[in-house]
Design an enzyme around this catalytic site. Structure first.
Site, mmCIF file in Angstrom:
data_model
loop_
_atom_site.group_PDB
_atom_site.id
_atom_site.type_symbol
_atom_site.label_atom_id
_atom_site.label_comp_id
_atom_site.label_asym_id
_atom_site.label_seq_id
_atom_site.Cartn_x
_atom_site.Cartn_y
_atom_site.Cartn_z
ATOM 1 N N LYS A 10 -41.698 -0.203 -15.721
ATOM 2 C CA LYS A 10 -41.794 -1.285 -14.734
ATOM 3 C C LYS A 10 -42.283 -2.548 -15.415
ATOM 4 O O LYS A 10 -43.014 -2.517 -16.409
ATOM 5 C CB LYS A 10 -42.716 -0.901 -13.575
ATOM 6 C CG LYS A 10 -44.212 -0.827 -13.901
ATOM 7 C CD LYS A 10 -44.949 -2.153 -13.803
ATOM 8 C CE LYS A 10 -46.364 -2.035 -14.342
ATOM 9 N NZ LYS A 10 -47.042 -3.337 -14.487
ATOM 10 N N ASP A 140 -49.073 2.234 -9.552
ATOM 11 C CA ASP A 140 -47.693 2.016 -9.966
ATOM 12 C C ASP A 140 -46.793 3.222 -9.723
ATOM 13 O O ASP A 140 -45.574 3.120 -9.899
ATOM 14 C CB ASP A 140 -47.648 1.664 -11.461
ATOM 15 C CG ASP A 140 -48.300 0.331 -11.779
ATOM 16 O OD1 ASP A 140 -48.283 -0.553 -10.912
ATOM 17 O OD2 ASP A 140 -48.825 0.181 -12.898
#
Length: 302
Positions: A10, A140
């Site tokens: 990410k 996350d």
């Protein structure tokens, strides 16, 4: 029987950070994007928990725990606890995402493990339940399940898809040593010197740029509130930003809490040019990757 699941790295196109709350966490307003750097997680039924970690040449795996401290094992235990089951698995992790690079490789492994074990044991966990379990593992992890481009709120764990018409290309310049996320947040708090910040928000201009798929406009909206404190701790990274500008990157920003530096490019040919330019300047670990890509998904081998 085994199941292999692939999960992406990410990046944060915007990372707005608020003041430390009474719960010990910072409120976040972020836009995540999943890019084409991956970890593969393969799971096998086993009598006890075990982890094996390997990596690509650019990934240093010596610092990745191979015991119960690994987030993948914690993910497996959390999934079983959700279902009230007692089982165990052997988890093989092949890492292509940099370790301690601000690209959520550990979170990707946790998300991949959740999906892989759910398939291996035919648990048929509803998506909302998987996201709930993921949110308890780390901020996350839910996004690693979702992938694509998404808004992250709360501590980053409350994710929702964002309209994104772009086919973006990024160049990631890796560092030969990691940067501690807790240390970066501590430096962020020190720089505030007691100042209380308003609740962070994602700028509307960023959403517009994503909706239009315009790299030039997106370049003007990229921001990361952790970049300045990270550069305080690693001033050597400023030279990477300068190198990016010199080879024509549209914009550069720190990935999460760093130390990976991301450079936005105007398509794949431009990303190849930027990669070649940085390599010519002596940067050894430079990777080009597209975005957005899918979140954690089962890999089927023909």
């Amino acid at each position: 029987m085994s199941v292999t699941v692939r999960a992406p790295a990410k990046i944060n196109l915007h990372l707005g950070v608020g003041s430390l709350g009474a719960d010990g966490f910072h409120p976040l307003a972020t836009v995540y994007q999943a890019i084409g750097l991956y970890d593969d997680v393969t799971v096998h039924d086993a009598p006890s928990w075990a982890v094996e970690v390997r990596g690509e040449r650019h990934v240093r795996v010596l610092d990745v725990p191979a015991d119960d401290d690994n987030l993948a094992v914690r993910a497996g235990r959390a999934l079983l606890a959700h279902h009230g089951l007692e089982r165990a698995a052997r988890i093989e992790i092949h890492k292509g995402i940099p370790v301690a690079g601000g690209m959520a490789g550990g979170s990707a492994d946790a998300a991949a493990t959740l999906v892989a074990l759910d398939r291996l044991w035919d648990l048929q966990t509803p998506d909302d339940d998987l996201l709930e379990v993921a949110g308890r593992l780390g901020s996350d992890v839910p996004f690693a399940l979702l992938g694509g481009t998404a808004l992250g709120e709360g501590h980053g764990e409350q994710v929702s898809a964002v309209d994104d018409a772009g086919a973006w290309w990024w160049v990631a310049v890796l560092s030969d040593r990691g940067l501690s996320t807790p240390e970066v947040y501590r430096r962020f708090d020190e720089r505030l010197d007691g100042l209380r910040l308003p609740a962070p928000e994602v700028p509307g201009a960023l959403r517009v740029a994503l909706g239009q798929g315009d790299p030039g406009r997106l370049a003007q909206t990229l921001a990361n509130d952790l970049q300045a404190p990270a550069l305080d701790l690693r001033p050597d990274l400023a030279a990477v930003f300068e190198a990016g500008a010199s080879v024509g990157a549209l914009a550069s920003l720190l990935s999460g809490s760093g130390p990976t530096v991301l450079m936005l490019c105007d398509g794949m040919p431009h990303a190849q040019e930027v990669t070649a330019g940085l390599t010519a300047l002596g940067h050894e670990s430079v990777l080009a990757a597209p975005g957005p890509v899918a979140g954690a998904h089962v890999v089927e081998y023909a």
